[in-house]
Write an enzyme that holds these catalytic residues in place. Structure first.
Site, PDB file in Angstrom:
ATOM      1  CB  VAL A   1     -22.036 -90.223  24.516  1.00  0.00           C
ATOM      2  CG1 VAL A   1     -21.343 -89.080  25.159  1.00  0.00           C
ATOM      3  CG2 VAL A   1     -21.562 -90.694  23.160  1.00  0.00           C
ATOM      4  CB  CYS A   2     -22.933 -88.103  28.780  1.00  0.00           C
ATOM      5  SG  CYS A   2     -23.135 -87.052  30.225  1.00  0.00           S
TER       6      CYS A   2
END
Length: 321
Positions: free
Chosen positions: A108-109
């Site tokens: 994520v990210c």
């Protein structure tokens, strides 16, 4: 209690993670398909309490506990701490060993930076938060970095863009595991789109211009374009405003901004139209006229080129009035 058939989802964190990077996908996997679908755990290098970028710390298990256990989905969470984590040899060794036991590895990210440091993304397409894409590409040249997608699936490796994109990715994985109906039920529960239109370029156009023109040599020109957005603007008009010949202006502008002047004007028009679509209730045709597109079809084509969605889709998704 989770079923013996529940899929194990392991979230990997480190100090100074973004809480929403964790809590968004964690919420999806915790409740999707009922209590028997997934078993979720949060791990860190040594276990115990880990600080986030908020006032709320999180409790974790040691990564060591899972080195001999099969894992269905491994998700590395993002945050400013990713840069330090990507240089921690012991952490990366544990992560690599966990990834080798996982059926699906995700980030994520800025968690993509950690996966890249572990070698998981070598030779693969990947995305991260638009602010970190240049860093990922520069420090990990074996990774094929894509700037715009909300998430990227390359085989069994998934990466997602900034923060809330982790929810989009999690919903897509729910659809892959449990079917579309289960994903739709979860999306409705979260009051979020099942498939978000467009990409993360929707949010970064003006900031991207500022980042490229660090000396601000074309700031006044861009302000002039925005002030004359209803008019037809030619390269000759822009060159005159800068006191340059059209040929020299076009060359200098393209070198600095990375796009030709005409493309820049189109992007500024689209950005102005986005603001109107989000903050007013005027018609799409009026927005097109006010932003110098002449007609709605020209604006639709420009939106598809710049933000990968249509004006009507953007209006329905982001309208604030």
């Amino acid at each position: 209690m989770p079923s013996i058939h529940a899929k194990t989802v392991l979230f990997v964190v480190y100090p100074n993670v973004v809480l929403l990077d964790l809590s968004g996908p964690l919420q999806v996997f915790t409740h999707a398909g009922g209590s028997e679908a997934y078993e979720t755990h949060v791990v860190s290098l040594e276990g115990g309490q880990i600080e986030t970028n908020t006032v709320l710390p999180i409790e974790t298990e040691p990564m060591q506990n899972w080195l001999g256990t099969p894992i269905h989905t491994l998700i590395v969470v993002g945050g400013d701490g990713a840069f330090d984590a990507s240089k921690d040899g012991i952490f990366l060794d544990h992560l690599t060993r966990l990834a080798s036991r996982a059926q699906r590895v995700c980030s994520v990210c800025s968690g993509a930076i950690v996966l890249a440091a572990a070698g998981v993304l070598d030779g693969r397409r990947a995305v991260t938060h638009w602010e970190d894409c240049d860093y990922l590409a520069a420090h990990f040249p074996k990774v094929q970095v894509e700037v715009d997608p909300i998430f990227v699936k390359d085989g069994t490796v998934w990466t997602s863009a900034g923060i809330t994109a982790g929810i989009d990715m999690a919903l897509a994985m729910i659809e892959e595991d449990l079917g579309k109906n289960a994903a739709i039920v979860m999306a409705r529960s979260l009051v979020t789109p099942m498939v978000r239109s467009g990409g993360q370029s929707q949010f970064s156009a003006e900031l991207d211009r500022q980042a490229k023109d660090t000396e601000g040599r074309f700031d006044a020109l861009h302000a002039w374009v925005r002030g004359h957005i209803q008019q037809q603007i030619t390269v000759e008009d822009m060159a005159k405003e800068c006191g340059m010949s059209p040929r020299n202006f076009s060359r200098r502008y393209t070198q600095t901004m990375g796009v030709p002047p005409a493309k820049a004007v189109e992007a500024i028009r689209v950005n102005a139209a986005r603001d109107l679509l989000a903050t007013t209730s005027i018609s799409i045709q009026t927005v097109a006229s006010d932003c110098g597109f002449q007609d709605g079809e020209r604006m639709r084509r420009a939106f598809m080129r710049v933000v990968k969605t249509t004006p009507s889709q953007y209006h329905s998704q982001f309208q604030m009035v």
